[in-house]
Enzyme design. Sequence first.
Site, PDB file in Angstrom:
ATOM      1  CG  ASP A   1      -7.396   3.353  -0.764  1.00 43.34           C
ATOM      2  OD1 ASP A   1      -7.807   2.188  -0.680  1.00 43.34           O
ATOM      3  OD2 ASP A   1      -7.533   4.172   0.176  1.00 43.34           O
TER       4      ASP A   1
ATOM      5  CE  LYS B   1      -4.419   0.998   0.197  1.00 45.50           C
ATOM      6  NZ  LYS B   1      -5.595   0.186  -0.202  1.00 45.50           N
TER       7      LYS B   1
HETATM    8  P1  NDP Z   1     -12.946   7.967  -2.900  1.00 50.48           P
HETATM    9  O1  NDP Z   1     -11.869   8.938  -2.698  1.00 50.48           O
HETATM   10  O2  NDP Z   1     -13.522   7.758  -4.251  1.00 50.48           O
HETATM   11  O3  NDP Z   1     -14.166   8.283  -1.929  1.00 50.48           O
HETATM   12  C1  NDP Z   1     -13.986   8.353  -0.552  1.00 50.48           C
HETATM   13  C2  NDP Z   1     -15.319   8.682   0.112  1.00 50.48           C
HETATM   14  O4  NDP Z   1     -15.189   8.514   1.523  1.00 50.48           O
HETATM   15  C3  NDP Z   1     -15.728  10.119  -0.115  1.00 50.48           C
HETATM   16  O5  NDP Z   1     -17.129  10.216  -0.084  1.00 50.48           O
HETATM   17  C4  NDP Z   1     -15.091  10.812   1.082  1.00 50.48           C
HETATM   18  O6  NDP Z   1     -15.708  12.039   1.428  1.00 50.48           O
HETATM   19  C5  NDP Z   1     -15.308   9.784   2.161  1.00 50.48           C
HETATM   20  N1  NDP Z   1     -14.263   9.936   3.178  1.00 50.48           N
HETATM   21  C6  NDP Z   1     -12.925   9.823   2.987  1.00 50.48           C
HETATM   22  N2  NDP Z   1     -12.253  10.068   4.105  1.00 50.48           N
HETATM   23  C7  NDP Z   1     -13.167  10.351   5.025  1.00 50.48           C
HETATM   24  C8  NDP Z   1     -13.105  10.693   6.383  1.00 50.48           C
HETATM   25  N3  NDP Z   1     -11.905  10.798   7.024  1.00 50.48           N
HETATM   26  N4  NDP Z   1     -14.272  10.892   7.044  1.00 50.48           N
HETATM   27  C9  NDP Z   1     -15.456  10.779   6.393  1.00 50.48           C
HETATM   28  N5  NDP Z   1     -15.589  10.464   5.098  1.00 50.48           N
HETATM   29  C10 NDP Z   1     -14.464  10.259   4.430  1.00 50.48           C
HETATM   30  O7  NDP Z   1     -12.391   6.582  -2.323  1.00 50.48           O
HETATM   31  P2  NDP Z   1     -12.915   5.099  -2.551  1.00 50.48           P
HETATM   32  O8  NDP Z   1     -14.381   5.079  -2.751  1.00 50.48           O
HETATM   33  O9  NDP Z   1     -12.037   4.463  -3.530  1.00 50.48           O
HETATM   34  O10 NDP Z   1     -12.563   4.442  -1.133  1.00 50.48           O
HETATM   35  C11 NDP Z   1     -13.500   4.338  -0.066  1.00 50.48           C
HETATM   36  C12 NDP Z   1     -13.066   3.230   0.884  1.00 50.48           C
HETATM   37  O11 NDP Z   1     -13.028   1.987   0.172  1.00 50.48           O
HETATM   38  C13 NDP Z   1     -11.678   3.392   1.493  1.00 50.48           C
HETATM   39  O12 NDP Z   1     -11.701   2.850   2.799  1.00 50.48           O
HETATM   40  C14 NDP Z   1     -10.804   2.529   0.607  1.00 50.48           C
HETATM   41  O13 NDP Z   1      -9.650   2.108   1.270  1.00 50.48           O
HETATM   42  C15 NDP Z   1     -11.756   1.374   0.342  1.00 50.48           C
HETATM   43  N6  NDP Z   1     -11.470   0.558  -0.827  1.00 50.48           N
HETATM   44  C16 NDP Z   1     -11.353   1.095  -2.072  1.00 50.48           C
HETATM   45  C17 NDP Z   1     -11.130   0.293  -3.159  1.00 50.48           C
HETATM   46  C18 NDP Z   1     -11.083   0.821  -4.543  1.00 50.48           C
HETATM   47  O14 NDP Z   1     -10.976   0.015  -5.476  1.00 50.48           O
HETATM   48  N7  NDP Z   1     -11.190   2.119  -4.760  1.00 50.48           N
HETATM   49  C19 NDP Z   1     -10.936  -1.169  -3.002  1.00 50.48           C
HETATM   50  C20 NDP Z   1     -11.167  -1.644  -1.656  1.00 50.48           C
HETATM   51  C21 NDP Z   1     -11.404  -0.790  -0.633  1.00 50.48           C
HETATM   52  P3  NDP Z   1     -14.947  13.430   1.051  1.00 50.48           P
HETATM   53  O15 NDP Z   1     -15.111  13.595  -0.415  1.00 50.48           O
HETATM   54  O16 NDP Z   1     -15.665  14.452   1.857  1.00 50.48           O
HETATM   55  O17 NDP Z   1     -13.514  13.255   1.472  1.00 50.48           O
HETATM   56  O1  2IT Z   2      -8.012  -1.465  -0.706  1.00 47.23           O
HETATM   57  C1  2IT Z   2      -7.930  -1.958  -1.843  1.00 47.23           C
HETATM   58  O2  2IT Z   2      -8.039  -3.171  -2.032  1.00 47.23           O
HETATM   59  C2  2IT Z   2      -7.722  -1.047  -2.979  1.00 47.23           C
HETATM   60  N1  2IT Z   2      -7.657   0.166  -2.783  1.00 47.23           N
HETATM   61  C3  2IT Z   2      -7.559  -1.602  -4.369  1.00 47.23           C
HETATM   62  C4  2IT Z   2      -6.147  -2.023  -4.607  1.00 47.23           C
HETATM   63  C5  2IT Z   2      -5.817  -2.463  -6.014  1.00 47.23           C
HETATM   64  O3  2IT Z   2      -4.643  -2.764  -6.216  1.00 47.23           O
HETATM   65  O4  2IT Z   2      -6.684  -2.491  -6.883  1.00 47.23           O
END
Ligand code: NDP
Ligand code: 2IT
Length: 448
Positions: A169, A129
């Site tokens: 992420d 990561k």
């Molecule tokens: P994005 O940046 O697209 O979206 C993040 C969302 O979460 C936004 O709505 C953001 O609000 C909110 N958020 C972020 N930080 C905070 C905080 N400290 N408090 C409250 N709300 C918060 O990210 P993703 O959708 O990609 O990721 C969301 C989650 O999913 C994370 O935990 C990530 O690790 C996990 N994840 C993502 C994957 C992927 O493929 N993208 C795969 C597996 C897990 P704001 O805009 O106000 O910051």
């Molecule tokens: O938390 C996760 O699994 C991710 N942000 C996706 C990682 C990836 O390599 O696609």
Amino acid sequence: MSLKNEYLKKVMADVEKRNPNEPEFHQAVREVLESLEPVIAKHPEFEAQGLVDRIVEPERIIKFRVPWVDDNGNVQVNRGFRIQFNSAIGPYKGGLRFHPSVYEGIIKFLGFEQIFKNSLTGLPIGGGKGGSDFDPKGKSDAEVMRFCQSFMTELCKHIGADTDVPAGDIGVGGREIGFLYGQYKKIRNEFVGVLTGKGLTYGGSLARTQATGYGLCYFTEEMLNDKGNSFNGKTVVISGSGNVAIYATEKATQLGGKVVALSDSNGYIYDKNGIDLDYVKQLKEVERKRIKEYLNKHPEAEYHEGCSGIWTIKCDIALPCATQNELDEASAKALVANGVVAVAEGANMPSTPEAVEVFQSNGVLFGPAKAANAGGVATSALEMSQNSQRLSWTFEEVDAKLKDIMVNIYHNSADAAEKYGLKDNFVAGANIAGFLKVADAMMAQGIV
Ligand code: NDP
Ligand code: 2IT
């Protein structure tokens, strides 16, 4: 729950001592070690080979300066990280997070979780990561580009298509991956699959954008089906409004659920008629606006400041898809009091340990992040396969593989839980199933 096994207690104490002031990392390690008690009891060879001591220590930590110039000509300095945690079963794989809260402890917890998640996918990917404390909010495209170029100028020395393959992420989506890829290619003069989540015109995979949210719903649907239930006709609450939340909303709706709430870090919206997802996509993916703007088009919906209130909305299924520790004990109790049937984690570690305990002791079906959100990284691994073959598969092919992987993750986790006398404890099941494959590979490869 506290650790009883003397070996695991010693490993936990060492982790706390060696990584001071990193509470998220301690939390992630403690949960896995608690699940491993029956495994360590059955396999004395793991202690003899120092296997758990080794798995909690990253293979490599890279930390670097990221200087860039903002639109006013001022020099800005951020800190960059890449933690290459474990390469026993494949090249390091995991996302990059750009958020002001990023520090070494956050990247360590995410990298540690990624080892077991990636193992659960059944695909050959190790755990890693990275990220930065850079905040993309309010920055121009040109500033984001200059930041990404500076970040990659250092990162490119440490990654490679067969070494370490980053992805997105929080705060890293298609725009950032494009800038990062452009810089990697320019410096290394190689067109290779060194990042995933790429655009479709330069090696990206169809369905990667949708994969984490869709995969979360495929996992949840299988968990519900196993108990004679389904999404159909259910009220669903989803936190966040980023990549994962948006595509979880899309798939939950396709499966017959009604999603009534979404949030961002300022507050949440409640639309009892069901969320207008096309409008949310326009606001979030195109205009990069705040979720409260939803009321501009839907004045009949409600907006509330603050994040945790979203868990007081009555629902059958809750999918936390924002960030770590966003759902605490009080929120879990509110969900249970309102009759929640299933909770599955789209975000990484969104539920506190106390919240997980509330769900499990009240018979709520609980899908932990490592299992439930593994669809994103699984599809990244499918992108790597396509890049290696220099072929691209159709959306339907990738989506079918994703669904198959999520169904298998559910059953492998459920079976491992049952085998170790912990039926329906999918936290323990996912940790054990994910661990055993990595442990087997590490045992075979000697003390390295
Ligand atoms: P994005 O940046 O697209 O979206 C993040 C969302 O979460 C936004 O709505 C953001 O609000 C909110 N958020 C972020 N930080 C905070 C905080 N400290 N408090 C409250 N709300 C918060 O990210 P993703 O959708 O990609 O990721 C969301 C989650 O999913 C994370 O935990 C990530 O690790 C996990 N994840 C993502 C994957 C992927 O493929 N993208 C795969 C597996 C897990 P704001 O805009 O106000 O910051
Ligand atoms: O938390 C996760 O699994 C991710 N942000 C996706 C990682 C990836 O390599 O696609």
